[in-house]
Design an enzyme around this catalytic site. Sequence first.
Site, PDB file in Angstrom:
ATOM      1  N   HIS A  33       0.862  -1.182   0.000  1.00  0.00           N
ATOM      2  CA  HIS A  33       0.000   0.000   0.000  1.00  0.00           C
ATOM      3  C   HIS A  33       0.900   1.234   0.000  1.00  0.00           C
ATOM      4  CE1 HIS A  33       1.074   0.041   4.209  1.00  0.00           C
ATOM      5  NE2 HIS A  33       0.483  -1.126   4.413  1.00  0.00           N
ATOM      6  N   GLY A  35       1.975   3.019   2.288  1.00  0.00           N
ATOM      7  CA  GLY A  35       3.024   2.992   3.314  1.00  0.00           C
ATOM      8  C   GLY A  35       4.282   2.312   2.785  1.00  0.00           C
ATOM      9  N   HIS A  36       4.090   1.202   2.068  1.00  0.00           N
ATOM     10  CA  HIS A  36       5.246   0.531   1.463  1.00  0.00           C
ATOM     11  C   HIS A  36       5.850   1.419   0.369  1.00  0.00           C
ATOM     12  CE1 HIS A  36       2.808  -3.021   2.849  1.00  0.00           C
ATOM     13  NE2 HIS A  36       3.984  -3.361   3.334  1.00  0.00           N
ATOM     14  N   VAL A 176       2.376   6.332   7.121  1.00  0.00           N
ATOM     15  CA  VAL A 176       1.469   6.991   6.169  1.00  0.00           C
ATOM     16  C   VAL A 176       0.041   6.750   6.653  1.00  0.00           C
ATOM     17  CG1 VAL A 176       0.693   7.107   3.765  1.00  0.00           C
ATOM     18  CG2 VAL A 176       3.111   6.640   4.283  1.00  0.00           C
ATOM     19  N   SER A 185      -2.359  -0.071   6.645  1.00  0.00           N
ATOM     20  CA  SER A 185      -1.930  -1.410   7.037  1.00  0.00           C
ATOM     21  C   SER A 185      -2.510  -2.396   6.033  1.00  0.00           C
ATOM     22  CB  SER A 185      -2.468  -1.742   8.441  1.00  0.00           C
ATOM     23  OG  SER A 185      -2.425  -3.144   8.657  1.00  0.00           O
TER      24      SER A 185
END
Length: 273
Positions: A33, A35-36, A176, A185
């Site tokens: 997502h 965040g990654h 994020v 997540s």
Amino acid sequence: MTPAVAGSRADLAAARDDLKGRVAVVMTMGALHEGHAALLRAARSAADSVVMTLFVNPLQFGPNEDFDRYPRTFEADLATAGAEGVDLVFAPARAQMYPAGEPAVRVNPGPLGEALEGASRPGFFHGVLTVVLKLLHLTRPDAAYFGEKDYQQLTLVRAMVRDVDLPVDVVGVPTVREPDGLALSSRNRYLSPDERASALALSRALRAGADAAHDPLGAARAEFDRYAGVDLDYLVLRAPDLGPAPAHGPARLLVAARVGTTRLIDNMAVEIR
Ligand code: PAF
């Protein structure tokens, strides 16, 4: 551009030898997502070559946890890796990572590994640190990027690298969030719309704690209690290294809770005044 993909140790070793300059690794379990993507971007901006690992590590799932239903989205993950400029993806099968079966020897995370997440998920950090150590050996990076979202994991990886003298820089990347504050997540996709609304208890509690003039823990607890349908596991105030909270100065609020069948965690920096 689609990155090169190595599925075996031998292919990884050969591809790694060809990488130029400073190499950064971002370790993931897939289901990527934003965040990654932020981790990959941070790595891309600081290194000459970026390796992403993609492996759903069975060692860090308990017998009643979500290993089987953990989202596996390989093609989409590859597209994200390509869009973020990853040079090489290491996506091993279980037998490549653990050729002799479940390893009897595992990294002991020490007392911090038994607290918080470790208390609720026995053996979790043994599994995480063991695979992180193996992936560091296999990918041989100069730097490794981890999200602050998994703050205890980041703290323990830093401790392992320091304590066993691994030649790698560990870089933490800020969490994020969705516009309403929910931390991204891979497990958010398990939430129903009602559960998604309840899950805001975590980030809203942390925000209330961070904004409080005094008593961040009390303010966070009061905010958390306003939400129904969330089963609190822990809400704690700690030092930035997860030792006891200081009387004054920088600290970290950490929360874990279950919403329906989904366990969520979050954390935030706070200042104790
Ligand atoms: O944070 C994760 O996704 C995992 O714990 C990690 C670091 C990839 C190890 O399996």
